[in-house]
Motif scaffolding. Sequence first.
Motif, PDB file in Angstrom:
ATOM      1  N   LEU A   8      10.768  18.571 -15.257  1.00 27.63           N
ATOM      2  CA  LEU A   8      10.764  17.397 -16.130  1.00 27.63           C
ATOM      3  C   LEU A   8       9.481  16.589 -15.968  1.00 27.63           C
ATOM      4  CD1 LEU A   8      14.379  16.163 -15.360  1.00 27.63           C
ATOM      5  CD2 LEU A   8      13.623  17.110 -17.546  1.00 27.63           C
ATOM      6  N   GLY A   9       9.072  15.932 -17.044  1.00 27.17           N
ATOM      7  CA  GLY A   9       8.042  14.916 -16.975  1.00 27.17           C
ATOM      8  C   GLY A   9       8.715  13.577 -16.724  1.00 27.17           C
ATOM      9  N   VAL A  10       8.447  12.963 -15.579  1.00 24.35           N
ATOM     10  CA  VAL A  10       9.182  11.781 -15.106  1.00 24.35           C
ATOM     11  C   VAL A  10       8.317  10.536 -15.224  1.00 24.35           C
ATOM     12  CG1 VAL A  10      10.404  10.739 -13.161  1.00 24.35           C
ATOM     13  CG2 VAL A  10      10.441  13.240 -13.479  1.00 24.35           C
ATOM     14  N   GLY A  11       8.859   9.504 -15.854  1.00 28.01           N
ATOM     15  CA  GLY A  11       8.210   8.202 -15.916  1.00 28.01           C
ATOM     16  C   GLY A  11       9.106   7.138 -15.320  1.00 28.01           C
ATOM     17  N   VAL A  12       8.500   6.063 -14.823  1.00 27.61           N
ATOM     18  CA  VAL A  12       9.247   4.986 -14.165  1.00 27.61           C
ATOM     19  C   VAL A  12       8.846   3.650 -14.771  1.00 27.61           C
ATOM     20  CG1 VAL A  12       9.809   3.849 -11.987  1.00 27.61           C
ATOM     21  CG2 VAL A  12       9.272   6.297 -12.006  1.00 27.61           C
ATOM     22  N   ILE A  13       9.827   2.894 -15.238  1.00 23.97           N
ATOM     23  CA  ILE A  13       9.569   1.545 -15.738  1.00 23.97           C
ATOM     24  C   ILE A  13      10.494   0.553 -15.026  1.00 23.97           C
ATOM     25  CG2 ILE A  13       8.858   2.431 -17.987  1.00 23.97           C
ATOM     26  CD1 ILE A  13      11.485   1.323 -19.142  1.00 23.97           C
ATOM     27  N   GLY A  14      10.189  -0.736 -15.148  1.00 26.23           N
ATOM     28  CA  GLY A  14      11.031  -1.780 -14.584  1.00 26.23           C
ATOM     29  C   GLY A  14      10.445  -2.477 -13.373  1.00 26.23           C
ATOM     30  N   ARG A  15       9.489  -1.816 -12.697  1.00 29.84           N
ATOM     31  CA  ARG A  15       8.736  -2.426 -11.606  1.00 29.84           C
ATOM     32  C   ARG A  15       9.582  -2.792 -10.394  1.00 29.84           C
ATOM     33  NH1 ARG A  15       5.016  -6.806 -14.581  1.00 29.84           N
ATOM     34  NH2 ARG A  15       4.728  -7.407 -12.392  1.00 29.84           N
ATOM     35  N   GLY A  16      10.690  -2.055 -10.182  1.00 29.58           N
ATOM     36  CA  GLY A  16      11.452  -2.212  -8.952  1.00 29.58           C
ATOM     37  C   GLY A  16      10.867  -1.370  -7.833  1.00 29.58           C
ATOM     38  N   ARG A  17      11.407  -1.502  -6.643  1.00 29.11           N
ATOM     39  CA  ARG A  17      10.881  -0.779  -5.476  1.00 29.11           C
ATOM     40  C   ARG A  17      11.393   0.655  -5.385  1.00 29.11           C
ATOM     41  NH1 ARG A  17       8.532  -3.521  -1.191  1.00 29.11           N
ATOM     42  NH2 ARG A  17       8.253  -5.748  -1.544  1.00 29.11           N
ATOM     43  N   LEU A  18      12.575   0.911  -5.947  1.00 30.80           N
ATOM     44  CA  LEU A  18      13.196   2.216  -5.767  1.00 30.80           C
ATOM     45  C   LEU A  18      12.638   3.274  -6.706  1.00 30.80           C
ATOM     46  CD1 LEU A  18      15.335   4.040  -4.495  1.00 30.80           C
ATOM     47  CD2 LEU A  18      16.999   3.092  -6.124  1.00 30.80           C
ATOM     48  N   GLY A  19      12.286   2.906  -7.925  1.00 31.57           N
ATOM     49  CA  GLY A  19      11.852   3.880  -8.915  1.00 31.57           C
ATOM     50  C   GLY A  19      10.726   4.786  -8.452  1.00 31.57           C
ATOM     51  N   PRO A  20       9.620   4.229  -7.910  1.00 29.50           N
ATOM     52  CA  PRO A  20       8.546   5.095  -7.426  1.00 29.50           C
ATOM     53  C   PRO A  20       8.977   6.016  -6.279  1.00 29.50           C
ATOM     54  CG  PRO A  20       7.735   2.870  -7.782  1.00 29.50           C
ATOM     55  CD  PRO A  20       9.233   2.805  -7.913  1.00 29.50           C
ATOM     56  N   VAL A  21       9.932   5.550  -5.463  1.00 25.59           N
ATOM     57  CA  VAL A  21      10.442   6.400  -4.383  1.00 25.59           C
ATOM     58  C   VAL A  21      11.152   7.611  -4.972  1.00 25.59           C
ATOM     59  CG1 VAL A  21      12.070   6.527  -2.455  1.00 25.59           C
ATOM     60  CG2 VAL A  21      10.664   4.478  -2.764  1.00 25.59           C
ATOM     61  N   LEU A  22      12.006   7.377  -5.974  1.00 23.16           N
ATOM     62  CA  LEU A  22      12.697   8.488  -6.613  1.00 23.16           C
ATOM     63  C   LEU A  22      11.711   9.427  -7.291  1.00 23.16           C
ATOM     64  CD1 LEU A  22      15.782   6.660  -8.192  1.00 23.16           C
ATOM     65  CD2 LEU A  22      15.598   7.809  -5.980  1.00 23.16           C
ATOM     66  N   ALA A  23      10.687   8.850  -7.911  1.00 21.96           N
ATOM     67  CA  ALA A  23       9.664   9.686  -8.540  1.00 21.96           C
ATOM     68  C   ALA A  23       8.966  10.557  -7.507  1.00 21.96           C
ATOM     69  CB  ALA A  23       8.654   8.808  -9.276  1.00 21.96           C
ATOM     70  N   ALA A  24       8.648   9.982  -6.353  1.00 18.85           N
ATOM     71  CA  ALA A  24       8.002  10.760  -5.299  1.00 18.85           C
ATOM     72  C   ALA A  24       8.917  11.879  -4.809  1.00 18.85           C
ATOM     73  CB  ALA A  24       7.610   9.844  -4.134  1.00 18.85           C
ATOM     74  N   GLY A  25      10.207  11.582  -4.686  1.00 13.12           N
ATOM     75  CA  GLY A  25      11.156  12.610  -4.273  1.00 13.12           C
ATOM     76  C   GLY A  25      11.255  13.732  -5.288  1.00 13.12           C
ATOM     77  N   LEU A  26      11.272  13.381  -6.568  1.00 12.54           N
ATOM     78  CA  LEU A  26      11.343  14.402  -7.617  1.00 12.54           C
ATOM     79  C   LEU A  26      10.040  15.184  -7.717  1.00 12.54           C
ATOM     80  CD1 LEU A  26      13.297  12.384 -10.324  1.00 12.54           C
ATOM     81  CD2 LEU A  26      14.148  14.302  -8.960  1.00 12.54           C
ATOM     82  N   ALA A  27       8.916  14.512  -7.458  1.00 11.64           N
ATOM     83  CA  ALA A  27       7.642  15.228  -7.425  1.00 11.64           C
ATOM     84  C   ALA A  27       7.655  16.282  -6.325  1.00 11.64           C
ATOM     85  CB  ALA A  27       6.487  14.254  -7.210  1.00 11.64           C
ATOM     86  N   GLY A  28       8.266  15.942  -5.197  1.00  8.92           N
ATOM     87  CA  GLY A  28       8.380  16.898  -4.110  1.00  8.92           C
ATOM     88  C   GLY A  28       9.245  18.092  -4.462  1.00  8.92           C
ATOM     89  N   ALA A  29      10.137  17.914  -5.452  1.00  8.72           N
ATOM     90  CA  ALA A  29      10.991  19.010  -5.920  1.00  8.72           C
ATOM     91  C   ALA A  29      10.344  19.782  -7.064  1.00  8.72           C
ATOM     92  CB  ALA A  29      12.344  18.456  -6.356  1.00  8.72           C
ATOM     93  N   GLY A  30       9.109  19.412  -7.429  1.00  9.14           N
ATOM     94  CA  GLY A  30       8.376  20.165  -8.426  1.00  9.14           C
ATOM     95  C   GLY A  30       8.277  19.557  -9.799  1.00  9.14           C
ATOM     96  N   HIS A  31       8.853  18.370 -10.002  1.00 10.10           N
ATOM     97  CA  HIS A  31       8.747  17.709 -11.297  1.00 10.10           C
ATOM     98  C   HIS A  31       7.382  17.036 -11.432  1.00 10.10           C
ATOM     99  CE1 HIS A  31      12.967  18.379 -12.271  1.00 10.10           C
ATOM    100  NE2 HIS A  31      13.253  18.048 -11.010  1.00 10.10           N
ATOM    101  N   ALA A  32       6.957  16.826 -12.661  1.00  9.03           N
ATOM    102  CA  ALA A  32       5.655  16.201 -12.931  1.00  9.03           C
ATOM    103  C   ALA A  32       5.838  14.718 -13.177  1.00  9.03           C
ATOM    104  CB  ALA A  32       5.009  16.851 -14.150  1.00  9.03           C
ATOM    105  N   ILE A  33       5.019  13.881 -12.562  1.00  9.97           N
ATOM    106  CA  ILE A  33       5.106  12.443 -12.758  1.00  9.97           C
ATOM    107  C   ILE A  33       4.172  12.037 -13.889  1.00  9.97           C
ATOM    108  CG2 ILE A  33       4.983  10.171 -11.671  1.00  9.97           C
ATOM    109  CD1 ILE A  33       7.116  12.179 -10.557  1.00  9.97           C
ATOM    110  N   VAL A  34       4.765  11.560 -14.980  1.00 10.76           N
ATOM    111  CA  VAL A  34       3.999  11.137 -16.146  1.00 10.76           C
ATOM    112  C   VAL A  34       3.251   9.846 -15.869  1.00 10.76           C
ATOM    113  CG1 VAL A  34       4.207  10.347 -18.543  1.00 10.76           C
ATOM    114  CG2 VAL A  34       5.548  12.307 -17.745  1.00 10.76           C
ATOM    115  N   GLY A  35       3.907   8.914 -15.165  1.00 11.38           N
ATOM    116  CA  GLY A  35       3.289   7.635 -14.852  1.00 11.38           C
ATOM    117  C   GLY A  35       4.315   6.627 -14.405  1.00 11.38           C
TER     118      GLY A  35
END
Length: 242
Positions: A8-35
Amino acid sequence: MSARDGRLGVGVIGRGRLGPVLAAGLAGAGHAIVGVEAAEGAERDRVEALLPNVTIATAAQLVERSELLIIDVDDPRSLEPLVDALTADRAWVAGQLVMHTEAGFGTALLGHALDQGVIPLSVHPAIDVTGSSLDLQRLREAWCAVTAPRPVLPIAQALVVELGAEPVVIAEEDRPRYAEAIATATDFTHSIVRQATGILAEIGVAEPGFVLSSLVRSAADNALADANPVVVEPPTDPEDPE
């Protein structure tokens, strides 16, 4: 998900603390971080520490580009207005996974976005979030509350497993009580630790947090074990006619 490789191409909005952590975890599983949406200064530094060279973009840009959009706000009261504003702007993309992270809400607040074809998911990790790489380790020891319409519930569960956590299904109507349990455990722990370390500091104990660390962890472990008693089945009599 991509029909070709399931990524998946993963994006994070809302500017909370948890979203980037989840994105980093999903990136480690091979997903692409859109921004990620992030302001200048400390917030951007925190995001870039977790996701080096990540693209910083606006919420509108990320909604448009993401196959999985994570909404993580720093104030629960701002979640519904944000969703409503994006819905009013008809910003959603048909077939897009939209996942929010608030403990007290299921997917009902994404209801109007369904008319624009989104797939709603609600995932909340039961961890005390710092917004740092420490959370990635904690995720691998955590349970995540998942709420979603039955046909897409396996998607939410699969994402949690990819983060290294364990999913527990919470019904839509039970999310407020779930949030109450999470807040009770978190607030009580912080309050008791502050009170106990304060007493030790008053009597001159240096670094009272370190002094109490083993005690607090062992006491919490014992209390949690008491909350999950082991059920021992009685032995079966080999001569029992049953």
